[in-house]
Write a protein that holds these residues in place. Structure first.
Motif, PDB file in Angstrom:
ATOM      1  N   PHE A 292     -14.952   8.382  22.607  1.00  0.00           N
ATOM      2  CA  PHE A 292     -14.576   9.779  22.756  1.00  0.00           C
ATOM      3  C   PHE A 292     -13.360   9.919  23.682  1.00  0.00           C
ATOM      4  CE2 PHE A 292     -18.106   8.656  25.531  1.00  0.00           C
ATOM      5  CZ  PHE A 292     -17.581   8.911  26.787  1.00  0.00           C
ATOM      6  N   GLN A 293     -12.853  11.131  23.763  1.00  0.00           N
ATOM      7  CA  GLN A 293     -11.687  11.471  24.579  1.00  0.00           C
ATOM      8  C   GLN A 293     -10.482  10.595  24.230  1.00  0.00           C
ATOM      9  OE1 GLN A 293     -13.020  11.312  28.663  1.00  0.00           O
ATOM     10  NE2 GLN A 293     -13.869  13.368  28.561  1.00  0.00           N
ATOM     11  N   ARG A 294     -10.357  10.291  22.938  1.00  0.00           N
ATOM     12  CA  ARG A 294      -9.194   9.557  22.476  1.00  0.00           C
ATOM     13  C   ARG A 294      -8.462  10.418  21.461  1.00  0.00           C
ATOM     14  NH1 ARG A 294     -11.997   3.608  22.260  1.00  0.00           N
ATOM     15  NH2 ARG A 294     -11.000   2.792  24.123  1.00  0.00           N
ATOM     16  N   LYS A 295      -7.157  10.434  21.559  1.00  0.00           N
ATOM     17  CA  LYS A 295      -6.355  11.288  20.693  1.00  0.00           C
ATOM     18  C   LYS A 295      -6.200  10.664  19.318  1.00  0.00           C
ATOM     19  CE  LYS A 295      -3.566  13.348  24.405  1.00  0.00           C
ATOM     20  NZ  LYS A 295      -2.189  13.525  24.914  1.00  0.00           N
ATOM     21  N   ASN A 296      -6.126  11.536  18.304  1.00  0.00           N
ATOM     22  CA  ASN A 296      -5.763  11.073  16.972  1.00  0.00           C
ATOM     23  C   ASN A 296      -4.280  10.736  16.933  1.00  0.00           C
ATOM     24  OD1 ASN A 296      -8.405  11.605  16.292  1.00  0.00           O
ATOM     25  ND2 ASN A 296      -7.883  12.734  14.434  1.00  0.00           N
ATOM     26  N   PHE A 297      -3.909   9.905  15.989  1.00  0.00           N
ATOM     27  CA  PHE A 297      -2.535   9.437  15.851  1.00  0.00           C
ATOM     28  C   PHE A 297      -1.668  10.539  15.241  1.00  0.00           C
ATOM     29  CE2 PHE A 297       0.638   7.106  13.189  1.00  0.00           C
ATOM     30  CZ  PHE A 297       1.360   6.554  14.229  1.00  0.00           C
ATOM     31  N   HIS A 298      -0.426  10.646  15.729  1.00  0.00           N
ATOM     32  CA  HIS A 298       0.537  11.608  15.202  1.00  0.00           C
ATOM     33  C   HIS A 298       1.798  10.843  14.810  1.00  0.00           C
ATOM     34  CE1 HIS A 298       3.220  15.045  14.822  1.00  0.00           C
ATOM     35  NE2 HIS A 298       2.172  15.834  14.903  1.00  0.00           N
ATOM     36  N   GLY A 299       1.961  10.607  13.509  1.00  0.00           N
ATOM     37  CA  GLY A 299       3.112   9.845  13.037  1.00  0.00           C
ATOM     38  C   GLY A 299       2.865   9.323  11.635  1.00  0.00           C
ATOM     39  N   CYS A 300       3.424   8.160  11.314  1.00  0.00           N
ATOM     40  CA  CYS A 300       3.314   7.582   9.971  1.00  0.00           C
ATOM     41  C   CYS A 300       2.783   6.158  10.062  1.00  0.00           C
ATOM     42  CB  CYS A 300       4.682   7.554   9.287  1.00  0.00           C
ATOM     43  SG  CYS A 300       5.488   9.158   9.153  1.00  0.00           S
ATOM     44  N   ILE A 301       1.957   5.796   9.103  1.00  0.00           N
ATOM     45  CA  ILE A 301       1.493   4.420   8.945  1.00  0.00           C
ATOM     46  C   ILE A 301       1.904   3.943   7.561  1.00  0.00           C
ATOM     47  CG2 ILE A 301      -0.497   2.881   8.813  1.00  0.00           C
ATOM     48  CD1 ILE A 301      -1.915   4.600  10.837  1.00  0.00           C
ATOM     49  N   GLU A 302       2.462   2.744   7.498  1.00  0.00           N
ATOM     50  CA  GLU A 302       3.005   2.195   6.261  1.00  0.00           C
ATOM     51  C   GLU A 302       2.370   0.840   5.966  1.00  0.00           C
ATOM     52  OE1 GLU A 302       7.510   1.797   4.951  1.00  0.00           O
ATOM     53  OE2 GLU A 302       6.983   0.167   6.305  1.00  0.00           O
ATOM     54  N   ASN A 303       2.169   0.564   4.664  1.00  0.00           N
ATOM     55  CA  ASN A 303       1.691  -0.747   4.208  1.00  0.00           C
ATOM     56  C   ASN A 303       0.480  -1.213   5.013  1.00  0.00           C
ATOM     57  OD1 ASN A 303       3.774  -0.640   2.404  1.00  0.00           O
ATOM     58  ND2 ASN A 303       5.068  -2.118   3.450  1.00  0.00           N
ATOM     59  N   LEU A 304      -0.564  -0.410   4.972  1.00  0.00           N
ATOM     60  CA  LEU A 304      -1.792  -0.660   5.733  1.00  0.00           C
ATOM     61  C   LEU A 304      -2.760  -1.505   4.911  1.00  0.00           C
ATOM     62  CD1 LEU A 304      -3.881  -0.142   7.974  1.00  0.00           C
ATOM     63  CD2 LEU A 304      -4.276   2.114   6.965  1.00  0.00           C
ATOM     64  N   TYR A 305      -3.087  -2.691   5.421  1.00  0.00           N
ATOM     65  CA  TYR A 305      -3.998  -3.601   4.731  1.00  0.00           C
ATOM     66  C   TYR A 305      -5.139  -3.993   5.668  1.00  0.00           C
ATOM     67  CZ  TYR A 305      -0.658  -4.312   0.929  1.00  0.00           C
ATOM     68  OH  TYR A 305       0.187  -4.130  -0.140  1.00  0.00           O
ATOM     69  N   TYR A 306      -6.348  -3.983   5.109  1.00  0.00           N
ATOM     70  CA  TYR A 306      -7.507  -4.521   5.811  1.00  0.00           C
ATOM     71  C   TYR A 306      -8.152  -5.580   4.917  1.00  0.00           C
ATOM     72  CZ  TYR A 306     -12.221  -5.047   7.609  1.00  0.00           C
ATOM     73  OH  TYR A 306     -13.401  -5.588   8.077  1.00  0.00           O
ATOM     74  N   ASN A 307      -8.139  -6.818   5.386  1.00  0.00           N
ATOM     75  CA  ASN A 307      -8.694  -7.946   4.628  1.00  0.00           C
ATOM     76  C   ASN A 307      -8.215  -7.951   3.171  1.00  0.00           C
ATOM     77  OD1 ASN A 307      -9.983  -8.805   6.900  1.00  0.00           O
ATOM     78  ND2 ASN A 307     -12.019  -8.134   6.295  1.00  0.00           N
ATOM     79  N   GLY A 308      -6.912  -7.716   3.001  1.00  0.00           N
ATOM     80  CA  GLY A 308      -6.296  -7.778   1.688  1.00  0.00           C
ATOM     81  C   GLY A 308      -6.365  -6.508   0.878  1.00  0.00           C
ATOM     82  N   VAL A 309      -7.060  -5.481   1.376  1.00  0.00           N
ATOM     83  CA  VAL A 309      -7.177  -4.211   0.652  1.00  0.00           C
ATOM     84  C   VAL A 309      -6.063  -3.264   1.107  1.00  0.00           C
ATOM     85  CG1 VAL A 309      -8.628  -2.199   0.214  1.00  0.00           C
ATOM     86  CG2 VAL A 309      -9.667  -4.468   0.425  1.00  0.00           C
ATOM     87  N   ASN A 310      -5.316  -2.720   0.149  1.00  0.00           N
ATOM     88  CA  ASN A 310      -4.273  -1.740   0.433  1.00  0.00           C
ATOM     89  C   ASN A 310      -4.945  -0.378   0.633  1.00  0.00           C
ATOM     90  OD1 ASN A 310      -2.171   0.164   0.337  1.00  0.00           O
ATOM     91  ND2 ASN A 310      -0.952  -1.106  -1.056  1.00  0.00           N
ATOM     92  N   ILE A 311      -5.150   0.006   1.878  1.00  0.00           N
ATOM     93  CA  ILE A 311      -5.948   1.194   2.198  1.00  0.00           C
ATOM     94  C   ILE A 311      -5.273   2.474   1.705  1.00  0.00           C
ATOM     95  CG2 ILE A 311      -6.984   2.540   4.062  1.00  0.00           C
ATOM     96  CD1 ILE A 311      -8.313  -0.147   3.656  1.00  0.00           C
ATOM     97  N   ILE A 312      -3.961   2.581   1.885  1.00  0.00           N
ATOM     98  CA  ILE A 312      -3.261   3.813   1.512  1.00  0.00           C
ATOM     99  C   ILE A 312      -3.217   3.958  -0.002  1.00  0.00           C
ATOM    100  CG2 ILE A 312      -1.069   5.058   1.652  1.00  0.00           C
ATOM    101  CD1 ILE A 312      -0.606   3.665   4.347  1.00  0.00           C
ATOM    102  N   ASP A 313      -2.934   2.869  -0.701  1.00  0.00           N
ATOM    103  CA  ASP A 313      -2.917   2.918  -2.159  1.00  0.00           C
ATOM    104  C   ASP A 313      -4.314   3.248  -2.702  1.00  0.00           C
ATOM    105  OD1 ASP A 313      -1.641   2.353  -4.816  1.00  0.00           O
ATOM    106  OD2 ASP A 313      -3.129   0.753  -4.833  1.00  0.00           O
ATOM    107  N   LEU A 314      -5.344   2.689  -2.079  1.00  0.00           N
ATOM    108  CA  LEU A 314      -6.707   2.980  -2.502  1.00  0.00           C
ATOM    109  C   LEU A 314      -7.033   4.465  -2.319  1.00  0.00           C
ATOM    110  CD1 LEU A 314      -9.395   1.727  -3.482  1.00  0.00           C
ATOM    111  CD2 LEU A 314     -10.024   1.456  -1.065  1.00  0.00           C
ATOM    112  N   ALA A 315      -6.593   5.029  -1.189  1.00  0.00           N
ATOM    113  CA  ALA A 315      -6.837   6.450  -0.939  1.00  0.00           C
ATOM    114  C   ALA A 315      -6.104   7.336  -1.946  1.00  0.00           C
ATOM    115  CB  ALA A 315      -6.402   6.806   0.482  1.00  0.00           C
ATOM    116  N   LYS A 316      -4.880   6.949  -2.320  1.00  0.00           N
ATOM    117  CA  LYS A 316      -4.125   7.728  -3.311  1.00  0.00           C
ATOM    118  C   LYS A 316      -4.811   7.708  -4.678  1.00  0.00           C
ATOM    119  CE  LYS A 316       0.464   7.145  -1.231  1.00  0.00           C
ATOM    120  NZ  LYS A 316       1.785   6.481  -1.370  1.00  0.00           N
ATOM    121  N   ARG A 317      -5.335   6.553  -5.059  1.00  0.00           N
ATOM    122  CA  ARG A 317      -5.961   6.422  -6.366  1.00  0.00           C
ATOM    123  C   ARG A 317      -7.293   7.177  -6.433  1.00  0.00           C
ATOM    124  NH1 ARG A 317      -7.430   1.475  -7.224  1.00  0.00           N
ATOM    125  NH2 ARG A 317      -6.558   0.351  -5.493  1.00  0.00           N
TER     126      ARG A 317
END
Length: 318
Positions: A292-317
């Motif tokens: 808690f008491q942590r701010k959310n990020f304000h900006g851009c994240i690009e080419n986000l991968y977790y264990n080989g999964v393209n998170i942003i592309d997955l969210a778009k689909r």
């Protein structure tokens, strides 16, 4: 095959300069008409020639000439690049501002291939030295290709969730890679936590990037199994920064841009137990101690991968 000539097809209005004796519209490589190249009103180190490439591209090389049929050429220069045309970053090599060797006459082409490609929409040539018997004179070309990427924008109130197929994910190995551009100095980029007290959090804190990790049961939470490692500074400069986190058992490699911190986590456990989801850009619901008491990020994240999964592309689909 990323070696297309990017300046030659541009309209002449894409080339601008700090000042002009001869217009920057003449500054395309091998051009002979008009003034045969660009020259500023005064020849000093405060001058620059700027190219608007129209979109964010990958740049791999540059080439220069002097002003056609004249005694005006540049013998050394630096390069600056930008996504916005307002915030600039200097091209570096071996962690130093790189000085490019320029021309020795007006018409020979001097070509430089980058050791590392850069991404940007705007590129500036900044002359440092020029022919002692003449003035600053430039014709230029930029080589590269279009740059396609998956980008998610965060407004400080949103987050992106990646949910597992099961209620608990236990991993011995994790790899997270991303690029980010921040408008503020604080904000959570990545967070996951488990019922047993395990967690992993990546966040900006006063312009520095901190990785917090805890492997073990809740009795060890914030004690001998908690690790926090900080890298970088002034990362809220609205330029892109790359991050790579590689964990295998207790061994962690944490890389920000070109700098890597190697460390071992504490505690008895080798695996990370995470409950059903990871959040990117913030923590959607305040959770266990330390979340808690942590701010959310304000900006851009690009080419986000977790264990080989393209998170942003997955969210778009979805």
């Amino acid at each position: 095959n990323c070696d297309d000539a990017l300046v030659s097809p541009l309209p002449s209005t894409a080339l601008t300069s700090s000042s002009e004796l001869f217009s920057p519209s003449f500054a395309k490589l091998n051009r002979r008409d008009g003034a045969g190249g660009w020259s500023p009103l005064d020849s000093n180190e405060q001058q620059w020639l700027q190219v608007d490439l129209g979109d964010r591209v990958e740049i791999v090389a540059v080439a220069t000439q002097g002003r056609y049929g004249s005694s005006d050429w540049v013998t050394s220069y630096t390069l600056m690049f930008s996504d916005t045309g307002r915030n600039w970053k200097q091209y570096r090599q071996d962690d130093t501002i790189w000085v490019f060797t320029g021309n020795s006459n007006a018409d020979s082409v001097v070509h430089h291939k980058f050791l590392h490609s850069v991404k940007g929409r705007f590129l500036r040539f900044v002359p440092l030295k020029w022919n002692v018997g003449g003035r600053i004179g430039l014709r230029v070309e930029v080589f590269g290709c279009s740059y396609k990427s998956d980008v998610a924008d965060f407004d400080g109130r949103s987050s992106l969730l990646y949910r597992f197929n099961q209620k608990l994910m236990s991993t011995f190995k994790d790899v997270v890679s991303l690029k980010f551009k921040s408008m503020q100095g604080d904000g959570v980029l990545f967070h996951g936590e488990g019922q047993r007290g395990d967690y992993i959090t990546l966040e900006l804190q006063k312009g520095k990037l901190s990785l917090h990790i805890n492997l073990g049961d809740s009795n060890l939470h914030f004690s001998n199994s908690h690790m926090s490692v900080t890298l970088g500074s002034l990362l809220d400069d609205q330029h892109w920064h790359s991050v790579l986190i590689e964990r295998f058992n207790k061994q962690v490699n944490f890389t920000v841009d070109k700098y890597t911190q190697h460390f071992r986590t504490k505690g008895d456990s080798d695996h990370l137990d995470i409950d059903y989801e990871l959040s990117f850009g913030g923590i959607p619901v305040p959770g266990k101690p330390g979340t808690f008491q942590r701010k959310n990020f304000h900006g851009c994240i690009e080419n986000l991968y977790y264990n080989g999964v393209n998170i942003i592309d997955l969210a778009k689909r979805r």
